[in-house]
Design a protein around this motif. Structure first.
Motif, PDB file in Angstrom:
ATOM      1  N   THR A   1    -113.384  -3.583  21.270  1.00  0.00           N
ATOM      2  CA  THR A   1    -112.298  -3.082  20.428  1.00  0.00           C
ATOM      3  C   THR A   1    -112.045  -1.613  20.701  1.00  0.00           C
ATOM      4  O   THR A   1    -110.891  -1.168  20.808  1.00  0.00           O
ATOM      5  CB  THR A   1    -112.643  -3.289  18.941  1.00  0.00           C
ATOM      6  OG1 THR A   1    -112.830  -4.679  18.693  1.00  0.00           O
ATOM      7  CG2 THR A   1    -111.544  -2.752  18.044  1.00  0.00           C
TER       8      THR A   1
ATOM      9  N   PRO B   1    -102.063  -4.689  15.773  1.00  0.00           N
ATOM     10  CA  PRO B   1    -102.244  -5.072  14.368  1.00  0.00           C
ATOM     11  C   PRO B   1    -103.104  -4.049  13.644  1.00  0.00           C
ATOM     12  O   PRO B   1    -103.860  -3.290  14.259  1.00  0.00           O
ATOM     13  CB  PRO B   1    -102.946  -6.432  14.464  1.00  0.00           C
ATOM     14  CG  PRO B   1    -103.655  -6.395  15.781  1.00  0.00           C
ATOM     15  CD  PRO B   1    -102.767  -5.602  16.697  1.00  0.00           C
TER      16      PRO B   1
ATOM     17  N   LEU C   1    -106.262  -3.075  11.403  1.00  0.00           N
ATOM     18  CA  LEU C   1    -107.606  -3.573  11.161  1.00  0.00           C
ATOM     19  C   LEU C   1    -108.006  -3.225   9.728  1.00  0.00           C
ATOM     20  O   LEU C   1    -107.718  -2.127   9.251  1.00  0.00           O
ATOM     21  CB  LEU C   1    -108.608  -2.950  12.141  1.00  0.00           C
ATOM     22  CG  LEU C   1    -108.296  -3.094  13.628  1.00  0.00           C
ATOM     23  CD1 LEU C   1    -109.402  -2.444  14.452  1.00  0.00           C
ATOM     24  CD2 LEU C   1    -108.120  -4.544  14.019  1.00  0.00           C
TER      25      LEU C   1
ATOM     26  N   THR D   1    -107.430  -8.733  10.418  1.00  0.00           N
ATOM     27  CA  THR D   1    -106.244  -8.152  11.048  1.00  0.00           C
ATOM     28  C   THR D   1    -105.010  -8.470  10.233  1.00  0.00           C
ATOM     29  O   THR D   1    -104.888  -9.545   9.650  1.00  0.00           O
ATOM     30  CB  THR D   1    -106.065  -8.675  12.486  1.00  0.00           C
ATOM     31  OG1 THR D   1    -105.928 -10.103  12.461  1.00  0.00           O
ATOM     32  CG2 THR D   1    -107.249  -8.291  13.361  1.00  0.00           C
TER      33      THR D   1
END
Length: 425
Positions: A303, A364, A366, A404
């Motif tokens: 990530t 998106p 988090l 998300t």
């Protein structure tokens, strides 16, 4: 006065986010790209995580292999990685839009002027003193990072009986490191009613590896002089017990390593405690971007690397003359949500310029929650107006798993309106 040396992009931190950003920028021809790393080798936390779980499903890697891959890619692309170099402070140059950073390394102090800066300083675990655990100051007290470095990098002995404080993914990784070092895990201790990891992992540790899990239990005191002799714990019903041990490892409780961001007067988000960022990872300071676990403690290395690549795309737009966004509209959360990132919206960034070669669709958002929530539904409001409703595709959302939130509602945000609130129901 120290002479100022000019670079095009300065990346602070050679972990996954910083190395991914540097590789993308150098490949795209962003000019002179330099990476500053205070450790002796690049790679960040994966460098001393000897276990697997890194890389991709088709190419799984151990932490050191993954770190080496990222560092090699950045250097092969043309980025200059400077280790044992620390950023000390910031100054604003007379030239508008240029940041001057004061650093120190093996060759002494240096001032660097950069057209763009990417902060990728990561996160750190709060040590025993920050968790307000009383007692003496004996040897044998570690955080997970200190434990992994001692065992995997330096081959040090850590003791024979170890208590691990925490029951998250990182706690079970620490327990595995303890067993690798030939020591016994006395117990994992957590104040929560259950382990904050997958049920399969918790069962395997308890039934296959014989690691006890003490839930609803808090470490209240460290015992011993010279060397740790035990920890005193308090159970939920008020009973206290002493667990004899010669080593204790405090795990989890990560916070962004945001000291440089604070010194640079960047706006910090109260939820994440890292820099507040727009969807393209701009911070409140012109020319400065942020990525990785500095924004959200703590997410997987993959990530962080993807965010580093997204920050690089935004840097390329900045170098090409894109205007710096205004402060933007805050995006905040209500309990039981803990934090959200990105946490600023700017109307001219909500729909990126697709014609620009470095443009990318907004990522998106988090989120993390404070406690398990079944059948979670997220609601997005602005000034009392519902912008979006999303039912998550999980039976029960867990605090140790990232959620998300898509960005389809961005176009419904009022540029002149108040903050955007995300709540759970």
């Amino acid at each position: 006065m120290t002479a100022v040396r000019q670079v095009d992009v300065l990346v602070v931190g050679a972990g996954p986010a910083g190395l991914a950003a540097a590789a993308r920028l150098a490949t795209a021809g962003a000019g002179r790209v330099e990476v500053l790393e205070r450790e002796t080798r690049p790679g960040g936390v994966p460098r001393h995580c000897a276990h697997g779980g890194f890389g991709t499903w088709t190419r799984p890697l151990t932490g050191p292999s993954y770190a080496h891959l990222l560092a090699a890619a950045a250097e092969r692309a043309g980025a200059v990685v400077r280790t044992r170099t620390t950023m000390l402070d910031w100054e604003v140059a007379a030239t508008c839009g240029t940041n001057v950073l004061l650093t120190v390394g093996p060759e002494g102090p240096e001032a660097l002027a950069a057209r763009a800066v990417v902060l990728a300083t990561g996160a750190r675990e709060r040590p025993r003193v920050a968790r307000l655990v009383p007692g003496t100051r004996p040897a044998g007290v570690y955080t997970t990072g200190e434990l992994q470095q001692a065992v995997h990098l330096f081959g040090q002995r850590i003791g024979t009986r170890v208590v691990v404080v925490g029951a998250r993914d990182v706690s079970y990784a620490a327990a595995r490191t303890v067993r690798t070092a030939g020591a016994e895990v006395v117990a994992l201790v957590t104040e929560h009613p259950r382990a904050r990891t997958s049920p399969a992992r918790a069962r395997s540790a308890r039934l296959v590896q014989g690691v006890p899990l003490l839930t609803d239990t808090t470490v209240t005191e460290l015992l011993g002089h010279g060397r740790l002799s035990g920890v005193r714990v308090r159970h939920r019903d008020g009973r206290t017990t002493v667990l004899p041990c010669d080593t204790v490892v405090f795990t989890g409780d990560f916070v962004p390593d945001h000291e440089l961001a604070r010194r640079g007067a960047l706006d910090l988000d109260p939820g994440t405690r890292g820099p507040a960022v727009h969807t393209a990872l701009h911070t409140s300071r012109p020319g400065v971007f942020a990525a990785g676990n500095l924004l959200h403690a703590v997410e997987p290395a993959g990530t962080a690397a993807r965010e580093g690549a997204r920050a690089a795309a935004a840097v390329l737009r900045h170098l090409a003359g894109a205007p710096w966004p205004h402060p933007g509209i805050p995006v905040t959360v209500e309990s039981p949500l803990r934090w959200i990132t990105p946490n600023r919206l700017t109307p001219n960034l909500l729909t990126p310029d697709r014609s620009h070669p470095a443009a990318a669709p907004p990522p998106p958002h988090l989120l993390r929650i404070e406690a398990p929530l079944p059948r979670l539904v997220l609601y997005v409001h602005q000034d009392g107006r519902l912008l979006h409703r999303a039912r998550l595709g999980v039976r029960t959302a867990q605090p140790h798993r990232t959620l998300t939130l898509g960005v389809s509602w961005h176009g419904r945000v009022d540029p002149e309106g108040g903050e955007v609130r995300v709540s759970a129901g």
